[in-house]
Scaffold this active site. Structure first.
Site, PDB file in Angstrom:
ATOM      1  N   ASN A 109       0.824  -1.220   0.000  1.00  0.00           N
ATOM      2  CA  ASN A 109       0.000   0.000   0.000  1.00  0.00           C
ATOM      3  C   ASN A 109       0.852   1.262   0.000  1.00  0.00           C
ATOM      4  OD1 ASN A 109      -1.928  -1.922   0.148  1.00  0.00           O
ATOM      5  ND2 ASN A 109      -2.587  -1.462   2.233  1.00  0.00           N
ATOM      6  N   THR A 154     -16.710  35.875 -33.043  1.00  0.00           N
ATOM      7  CA  THR A 154     -17.504  35.481 -31.887  1.00  0.00           C
ATOM      8  C   THR A 154     -18.728  34.796 -32.471  1.00  0.00           C
ATOM      9  OG1 THR A 154     -18.780  37.532 -31.818  1.00  0.00           O
ATOM     10  CG2 THR A 154     -16.740  37.501 -30.542  1.00  0.00           C
ATOM     11  N   HIS A 155     -19.193  33.759 -31.792  1.00  0.00           N
ATOM     12  CA  HIS A 155     -20.302  32.934 -32.319  1.00  0.00           C
ATOM     13  C   HIS A 155     -19.949  32.375 -33.702  1.00  0.00           C
ATOM     14  CE1 HIS A 155     -22.768  34.912 -29.171  1.00  0.00           C
ATOM     15  NE2 HIS A 155     -22.087  35.987 -29.526  1.00  0.00           N
ATOM     16  N   SER A 276      -7.663  10.188 -48.599  1.00  0.00           N
ATOM     17  CA  SER A 276      -8.877   9.375 -48.544  1.00  0.00           C
ATOM     18  C   SER A 276      -8.659   8.123 -49.376  1.00  0.00           C
ATOM     19  CB  SER A 276     -10.050  10.180 -49.101  1.00  0.00           C
ATOM     20  OG  SER A 276     -11.086   9.307 -49.511  1.00  0.00           O
ATOM     21  N   LYS A 282      -8.892  14.405 -51.727  1.00  0.00           N
ATOM     22  CA  LYS A 282      -8.951  14.770 -50.309  1.00  0.00           C
ATOM     23  C   LYS A 282      -7.588  14.886 -49.632  1.00  0.00           C
ATOM     24  CE  LYS A 282     -11.966  15.372 -48.067  1.00  0.00           C
ATOM     25  NZ  LYS A 282     -12.824  14.426 -47.319  1.00  0.00           N
ATOM     26  N   ASN A 284      -6.876  15.411 -45.516  1.00  0.00           N
ATOM     27  CA  ASN A 284      -7.673  15.518 -44.291  1.00  0.00           C
ATOM     28  C   ASN A 284      -6.828  15.878 -43.063  1.00  0.00           C
ATOM     29  OD1 ASN A 284     -10.045  14.808 -45.651  1.00  0.00           O
ATOM     30  ND2 ASN A 284      -9.601  12.629 -45.401  1.00  0.00           N
ATOM     31  N   GLU A 289      -8.349  16.482 -35.882  1.00  0.00           N
ATOM     32  CA  GLU A 289      -9.611  15.838 -35.483  1.00  0.00           C
ATOM     33  C   GLU A 289      -9.418  14.922 -34.292  1.00  0.00           C
ATOM     34  OE1 GLU A 289     -12.074  14.728 -39.268  1.00  0.00           O
ATOM     35  OE2 GLU A 289      -9.956  14.806 -39.781  1.00  0.00           O
ATOM     36  N   TYR A 316      -6.447   1.885   2.411  1.00  0.00           N
ATOM     37  CA  TYR A 316      -6.318   1.286   1.085  1.00  0.00           C
ATOM     38  C   TYR A 316      -7.496   0.371   0.776  1.00  0.00           C
ATOM     39  CZ  TYR A 316      -4.686  -1.296  -2.943  1.00  0.00           C
ATOM     40  OH  TYR A 316      -4.604  -1.850  -4.190  1.00  0.00           O
ATOM     41  N   GLN A 321      -6.397   0.401  -7.262  1.00  0.00           N
ATOM     42  CA  GLN A 321      -5.594  -0.105  -8.381  1.00  0.00           C
ATOM     43  C   GLN A 321      -6.071   0.496  -9.706  1.00  0.00           C
ATOM     44  OE1 GLN A 321      -4.120  -4.291  -8.423  1.00  0.00           O
ATOM     45  NE2 GLN A 321      -5.555  -4.516 -10.116  1.00  0.00           N
TER      46      GLN A 321
HETATM   47  N1  ARG Z   1      -1.521  -3.794  -7.410  1.00  0.00           N
HETATM   48  C1  ARG Z   1      -2.011  -3.105  -6.257  1.00  0.00           C
HETATM   49  C2  ARG Z   1      -2.414  -1.672  -6.650  1.00  0.00           C
HETATM   50  O1  ARG Z   1      -2.041  -1.255  -7.677  1.00  0.00           O
HETATM   51  C3  ARG Z   1      -0.960  -3.053  -5.218  1.00  0.00           C
HETATM   52  C4  ARG Z   1      -1.449  -2.899  -3.851  1.00  0.00           C
HETATM   53  C5  ARG Z   1      -2.102  -4.125  -3.377  1.00  0.00           C
HETATM   54  N2  ARG Z   1      -2.358  -4.066  -1.999  1.00  0.00           N
HETATM   55  C6  ARG Z   1      -3.167  -4.910  -1.420  1.00  0.00           C
HETATM   56  N3  ARG Z   1      -3.365  -4.778  -0.157  1.00  0.00           N
HETATM   57  N4  ARG Z   1      -3.747  -5.870  -2.099  1.00  0.00           N
HETATM   58  O2  ARG Z   1      -3.126  -1.005  -5.958  1.00  0.00           O
END
Ligand code: ARG
Length: 460
Positions: A109, A154-155, A276, A282, A284, A289, A316, A321
């Protein structure tokens, strides 16, 4: 073998791994993971948890992992659910019992939050550098544009003529705010979470401030719960990137308009245009875009993460993730977009004659005619009505506006100078305005800002 095999009797189901592994995308954090692990090892030495030999063995194994990853000889195994697991597993294989001490006092974590901050710190600076490159290109084109002018809108209706330099710099200033925002987000994320452990810190004598210093962070976290659950920095990065993308989109839209046959203000270089498959004539503006189209995706990445974060309890949660793919994607797309749009802008050929012809319609001097009446003491609202009446009369009755102006008692032949080609642009003289005189001063300020931001980025 999983990192938690001691507590579990059986192994993970295939479906669990398929759904939860992050290795396919978080491999991108490998270099930062190694940097973070080395600092952690040095911290464990200072805490007296690893002796010199053990540290040497682990650091040696981390170097070896780095080589294997670089050479593509690193073998991942099915239980490597993320890059952090994979590196630790391999370090333990290589360094034996010393390797098994690597994760002391650390959780994935605080590890993953550290890795992602190191990564974002570097990448945001790279993007800021690319934004500066595009600004330099806009500046070069503005400098070369001299006093050339085109209609300002404008507009999307012709309003008042502006110098081309002024128009290009308008995009340049938007990008200057982007540089500011990227560097500002970077400054705020410069906090080390390492030492927060899973959520509550550690009973071991770890020194988060020392590790923060070692990693080049400005400081360490204040609160371990916040350290492992805070993803504000990802949201902020995604917002700053989305706004860069929006600016590319708005610039792109103008290139689409300007290169259309209807406007005809600019022509695309072959290298930055596509053809194209069916229509031989064309050419483009696909870059422009896609700059427009990809803005949707960038906003989506930001929105998606905000929704993921909303309502998460401390600290956490695996939901976090989901922070990585949007960040990786936005960084990549914005970097590619900046480079492509820079090439596009650098190679456009202007059609100054078309621009001038569109800007020199006599009605674009209407405001200047009204302001001439104001100089004579007439209230602006009345002057507006007088000139508006002349424009309507000329459009309805076919009489040239210049004839009506010359014949008007409060305007007269002297006012005709205001209708001369280019006069409406030259008459924009106020600070920050669109005429050549203030634009010359603006160019100086823009150059100074670019130099200052370049220095700021170099110092960051
Ligand atoms: N792959 C996890 C992430 O990106 C790592 C942390 C995982 N921690 C846990 N307590 N399972 O968040």
């Amino acid at each position: 073998m999983t990192l938690w095999h001691g507590r579990f009797e059986g192994g993970p189901a295939e479906e669990l791994l398929a759904y939860t592994v992050s290795l396919p995308f978080d491999r991108r954090l490998a270099a930062d993971d190694l940097v973070g692990s080395r600092a952690h090892v040095r911290g464990l030495v200072r805490a007296g948890i690893l002796d010199g030999d053990e540290a040497a063995a682990v650091l040696g194994a981390l170097d070896r992992v780095e080589d294997e990853l670089a050479q593509g000889s690193f073998t991942f195994v099915a239980s490597d659910e993320d890059i952090h697991t994979a590196v630790e597993r391999r370090v333990t294989e290589l360094a034996g019992p010393a390797g098994a001490k690597l994760h002391t006092g650390r959780s994935r974590n605080d590890q993953v939050a550290t890795d992602l901050r190191l990564f974002a710190k570097r990448e945001l600076a790279l993007v800021a550098g690319r934004v500066l490159d595009l600004q330099r290109t806009l500046l070069a084109r503005a400098e070369a544009a001299g006093d050339e002018y085109l209609p300002g809108y404008t507009h999307l209706q012709r309003a008042q003529p502006v110098t081309l330099a002024h128009h290009l710099l308008a995009h340049g200033w938007a990008l200057a705010r982007d540089v500011d925002r990227l560097l500002d987000a970077r400054r705020r994320l410069d906090v080390s979470p390492l030492g927060a452990g899973a959520l509550a810190g550690s009973s071991l004598p770890l020194d988060p401030a020392g590790v923060a210093l070692d990693l080049g962070f400005e400081r360490a976290f204040d609160n371990s719960l916040d350290a492992v659950s805070d993803r504000d920095f990802v949201a902020e990065s995604l917002f700053a990137l989305a706004l860069v993308g929006l600016h590319l989109s708005r610039l792109g839209e103008e290139v689409v308009l300007w290169t259309s046959e209807e406007f005809g203000f600019a022509r695309l270089d072959d290298a930055y245009a596509t053809g194209s498959s069916m229509l031989p004539q064309k050419k483009n503006p696909d870059i422009a875009e896609l700059a427009r189209g990809k803005a949707g995706r960038l906003v989506g990445n930001l929105t998606g993460l905000l929704v993921t974060l909303k309502g998460l309890p401390l600290a956490y949660n695996r939901d976090l993730q989901e922070d990585k793919e949007p960040l990786f994607d936005s960084l990549e797309q914005v970097s590619l977009g900046l480079a492509a749009v820079e090439g596009l802008v650098a190679t456009l050929t202007w059609d100054h004659e078309r621009m001038r012809a569109a800007a020199d319609s006599p009605t674009t001097a209407a405001t200047d005619l009204a302001e001439l009446l104001v100089r004579g003491g007439m209230p602006f609202r009345d002057a507006h009505a007088v000139v508006g009446g002349l424009v309507r009369e000329s459009l309805d009755g076919g009489a040239a506006l210049s004839d009506l102006v010359a014949a008007h008692p409060d305007l007269g032949p002297d006012a005709l100078a205001l209708l001369a080609p280019g006069a409406a642009t030259a008459n924009r003289t106020t600070p920050g305005g669109a005429g050549p005189a203030p634009v010359a001063r603006q160019l100086d300020r823009f150059r100074a800002r670019l130099d200052a931001d370049t220095a700021r980025l170099a110092a960051a």
